[in-house]
Write a protein that holds these residues in place. Structure first.
Motif, PDB file in Angstrom:
ATOM      1  N   THR A   1       3.418   0.702  -5.391  1.00 17.27           N
ATOM      2  CA  THR A   1       3.255   1.850  -4.488  1.00 17.27           C
ATOM      3  C   THR A   1       2.499   2.981  -5.164  1.00 17.27           C
ATOM      4  O   THR A   1       1.835   3.777  -4.499  1.00 17.27           O
ATOM      5  CB  THR A   1       4.624   2.365  -4.016  1.00 17.27           C
TER       6      THR A   1
ATOM      7  N   ASP B   1       1.800   4.221  -1.702  1.00 13.69           N
ATOM      8  CA  ASP B   1       1.407   3.224  -0.711  1.00 13.69           C
ATOM      9  C   ASP B   1       2.586   2.282  -0.473  1.00 13.69           C
ATOM     10  O   ASP B   1       2.689   1.211  -1.068  1.00 13.69           O
ATOM     11  CB  ASP B   1       0.187   2.450  -1.210  1.00 13.69           C
TER      12      ASP B   1
ATOM     13  N   SER C   1       3.328   0.515   2.135  1.00 11.02           N
ATOM     14  CA  SER C   1       2.972  -0.741   2.790  1.00 11.02           C
ATOM     15  C   SER C   1       2.596  -1.792   1.750  1.00 11.02           C
ATOM     16  O   SER C   1       2.970  -2.970   1.879  1.00 11.02           O
ATOM     17  CB  SER C   1       1.827  -0.530   3.778  1.00 11.02           C
TER      18      SER C   1
ATOM     19  N   TYR D   1       4.499  -5.303   0.816  1.00  9.81           N
ATOM     20  CA  TYR D   1       3.723  -6.551   0.789  1.00  9.81           C
ATOM     21  C   TYR D   1       4.018  -7.339  -0.484  1.00  9.81           C
ATOM     22  O   TYR D   1       4.236  -8.559  -0.439  1.00  9.81           O
ATOM     23  CB  TYR D   1       2.239  -6.211   0.893  1.00  9.81           C
TER      24      TYR D   1
ATOM     25  N   LEU E   1       2.149  -5.496   9.549  1.00 10.04           N
ATOM     26  CA  LEU E   1       1.969  -4.116   9.083  1.00 10.04           C
ATOM     27  C   LEU E   1       0.863  -3.412   9.866  1.00 10.04           C
ATOM     28  O   LEU E   1       0.998  -2.254  10.268  1.00 10.04           O
ATOM     29  CB  LEU E   1       1.628  -4.106   7.591  1.00 10.04           C
TER      30      LEU E   1
ATOM     31  N   MET F   1       1.483  -0.138  12.367  1.00  9.16           N
ATOM     32  CA  MET F   1       0.782   1.120  12.165  1.00  9.16           C
ATOM     33  C   MET F   1      -0.240   1.409  13.256  1.00  9.16           C
ATOM     34  O   MET F   1      -0.921   2.429  13.220  1.00  9.16           O
ATOM     35  CB  MET F   1       0.110   1.124  10.787  1.00  9.16           C
TER      36      MET F   1
END
Length: 721
Positions: free
Chosen positions: A379, A391, A393, A397, A436, A440
């Motif tokens: 992240t 980050d 997402s 992942y 994802l 979003m």
């Protein structure tokens, strides 16, 4: 032992000291800190008011735009209309006033015009009043304020009318006033309301003077009953202002695009986000240092207190460190390439590689911990060089892909199929990336969707390929026996297995039978069934040196031991365990397989040859006829030793039945317990009971009752008949 093993052995020798353990974690922490330093370093931008921006600037944190929030509140407050309240009591008051005026007029008429029946007594006779006197009396009954607002002609009409006419006028006037005053009357609507009450009284069936008086009274009663309510207006505006959500500059939000003019509004937002602050801050560096310290402190605690076996602890620590360094370096490289190409290349990062390696080489628990650690660091590393941005997402992942890889490899059919697991992981990665994107609500072109799908597939396949490529180095460097290595050793075409098959076919068949028994029993107690199977294949490899001295390989009825002294027979039989260990070592076999070959007999007694020697020489010592050991340390070795004895004993039985088999297995296990063969092994009595049950089930399946076919001559005779 090759150079790699020697190198890592030396490092493990250093890790015996706690100082070097702490030093290793410090080095790992500094390595991680160095990689993530640029991702938290506060960014300083060069911008000037009313000039184009040289670069696209994103907010590094979420801050409230107080100026715009106040503007929004003022705008909302202005949109709230003034609140006017209806004074309902005004209608009642006016109705009561009209009623009182008419009632007073009726009373005056009664008082000034007495009935004829009351005029007999001259002393008590009252003189009839004039209209002016009646008006004066009526005014006395009313207040000065009321008298001031009523015309003189109205009073005169009231005192001149009779009672019935006054009652009719009263009812009509009250009704009209009540109807009109019940509706909302603003200041601008008063005149229209008075016209409306006049219209309603126009249909009243009374004399003209009385009608005019009623109309005048009604008009006087109609007043404004709707007034501006300051308190309620302020309350409505306060509620409207409170409902305004603070306007925020969100983390990661683009404040200004490259070449966009920096106007006052943009300049103010840059200042709020801290880009124009020339003062340096150390908080991001402290935060990163604290974050890394917390994560590695947790891992140090685990390795220091949770792993019991020292050698295993140091192996795990070194493997974990190497995989971590390799994964972090790969992660940073991918993030740099993604930034250079200004694309979402980060989705190609093979995050599941670390989970696969740790899962195969160590255990599930450390694999999960590793992937969570990489996801949390991801992240930061994949924040697009936007300091302070995380980050999430990408972190999700990495964690999702790693956990998926662990679950896939946990299935027995996928232990040796890393590439197949990688292909399956690719499909799951692709589905997760699209989930994802859809969550979003991002809108992309078909080519961009294809790009994301390709990156997800590349991540899964890349993880599998890298895992397959790195596994041999870890296995060679640390002497680790992985599931893939075991499956390779279980290949029937392996030279040593073919050697057993060709030179000692009876031993080969015996080993396969022991493998079936030991694998089932080990899996029943939660041990490594695959290790037990492969170890059983090679546990009697030493018999290939003198195969015909072992009964399973004697095709004729001649037994060479009948012509040998007990001491010679003893040496030949005992030698197969030692010879097996040496042969496996010379072929670079894993230590676990070598241990199985050397330890599966432990220090058990060669009873047959001992008793034979005892008959010849009463002074024969029992210790001279025992295997040299060592005794079983791993549970798998203990189970193989039991399965080895059980298989040979049951095979020698003429008519094995379930009862006989169970009695024999119980005897062999109890004999080993009494002989202390499990003293160095952590196998429990409950596990031995499970092993016994598993062996009995397997043996009953192998030696089940069969149809007894007739002899060939009798069979031919029956066919002829």
């Amino acid at each position: 032992m090759n150079r790699i093993q020697k190198f890592f052995t030396q490092i493990k020798g250093l890790l015996v000291h706690r100082f070097f353990q702490v030093l290793l974690f410090i080095i790992l922490g500094l390595f991680a800190y160095g990689l993530m330093f640029s991702n938290v370093k506060p960014e300083r931008v060069q911008v000037e008011l009313f000039k184009p921006a040289e670069q696209t600037i994103r907010s590094t944190k979420t801050v409230e735009d107080t100026y715009k929030t106040e503007q929004e509140k003022e705008e909302i407050s202005k949109q709230v209309a003034d609140v006017y309240s209806l004074k309902k009591e005004y209608a009642k008051n006016k109705v009561d006033l009209i009623s009182s005026i008419f009632d007073s007029a009726i009373e005056v008429n009664k008082e000034t015009d007495p009935d004829e029946d009351h005029k007999e007594d001259e002393d008590k006779k009252e003189t009839v009043k004039t209209d002016a006197q009646k008006v004066s009396i009526l005014k006395e009954k009313l207040t000065d304020e009321v008298n001031k607002n009523i015309e003189e002609s109205v009073f005169l009409a009231l005192v001149q009318a009779d009672e019935d006419e006054l009652k009719i006028a009263k009812d009509s006037t009250i009704t009209a006033v009540n109807n009109v005053m019940s509706s909302r009357i603003a200041a601008s609507d008063v005149e229209n309301a008075k016209k409306k009450v006049v219209e309603e009284l126009g249909y009243m069936s009374i004399s003209g003077d009385m009608k005019k008086a009623s109309t005048s009274l009604a008009r006087t009663a109609i007043i404004q009953n709707v007034f501006f309510d300051k308190d309620k207006t302020e309350e409505q505006r306060r509620k409207a202002v409170e409902s305004v959500e603070p306007i925020r500059i969100l983390q990661g939000q683009i404040i200004v695009e490259e070449n966009q003019l920096v106007d006052r509004d943009v300049y103010r937002q840059l200042e709020l986000a801290g880009f124009l602050n020339t003062e340096s801050t150390i908080y991001p560096y402290i935060g990163l240092l604290l974050f890394i310290f917390l994560t590695f402190a947790a891992f140090y605690y685990y390795f220091y207190y949770s792993v019991s076996k020292k050698d295993n602890k140091y192996n795990q620590l070194l493997i974990f460190s190497l995989v971590f360094i390799l994964s972090m370096a790969t992660m940073k490289t991918v993030s740099i390439l993604a930034d250079l190409k200004n694309s979402n290349l980060e989705y190609i990062f093979p995050g599941a590689m670390a989970a696969m390696l740790i899962k195969i080489l160590l255990n599930d628990r450390l694999a999960v911990a590793m992937i969570i650690l990489l996801g949390s660091y991801g992240t930061i590393i994949f924040n697009g060089d936007t300091p302070g941005n995380l980050d999430f997402s990408m972190g999700l992942y990495i964690i999702f892909g790693g956990l998926t890889a662990i679950i896939i490899l946990s299935r027995p059919n996928f232990k040796s199929k890393v590439l197949v697991a990688g292909l399956l992981l690719s499909l799951i990665n692709m589905a997760f990336v699209f989930s994802l994107i859809f969550i979003m609500d991002s809108h992309y072109t078909r080519m961009e969707y294809l790009y994301y799908a390709s990156a997800a597939i590349g991540s899964g396949v890349g993880s599998a390929v890298l895992t397959m490529g790195l596994l041999p180095f870890f296995e060679a460097g640390f002497g680790i026996l992985s599931s893939i290595k075991l499956i390779e050793l279980a290949n029937p075409n392996h030279p040593l297995l073919r050697k057993i098959l060709i030179e000692a076919p009876g031993t080969y068949h015996h080993s396969v039978m022991v493998a079936n028994l030991a694998e089932s029993a080990c899996e029943a107690i939660g041990s490594n069934g695959l290790l037990a199977r492969v170890g059983s294949y090679y546990h009697d490899i030493g018999k290939t040196k003198r195969p015909h001295f072992f009964i399973e390989n004697q095709m004729s009825e001649v037994n060479p031991h009948d012509r040998l002294q007990p001491e010679t027979s003893r040496d030949i039989i005992i030698a197969h365990a030692v010879d097996g260990g040496e042969m496996l070592r010379s072929h670079k076999f894993p230590k676990e397989i070598v241990d199985i070959a050397e330890q599966h007999h432990g220090t058990t007694l060669l009873k047959f040859f001992y008793h034979k020697a005892k008959k010849q020489d009463k002074s024969t010592l029992e210790a001279a006829y025992r295997y040299p050991g060592p005794m079983a340390i791993m549970k798998e070795v203990a189970v193989i030793g039991i399965a080895d004895s059980v298989e040979a004993a049951v095979r020698s039985m003429k008519h094995p039945t379930p009862e006989k088999i169970e009695e024999l297995v119980s005897f062999i296990i109890q004999d080993r317990i009494s002989d202390g063969q499990f003293d160095e092994c952590d196998i429990t009595m409950r596990e031995l009971s499970i092993v016994k049950h598993s062996l009995c089930e397997s043996l009953n399946g192998i030696f089940h009752s069969r149809i007894e076919y007739p002899e060939p001559d009798k069979l031919g005779q029956k066919v002829k008949e």
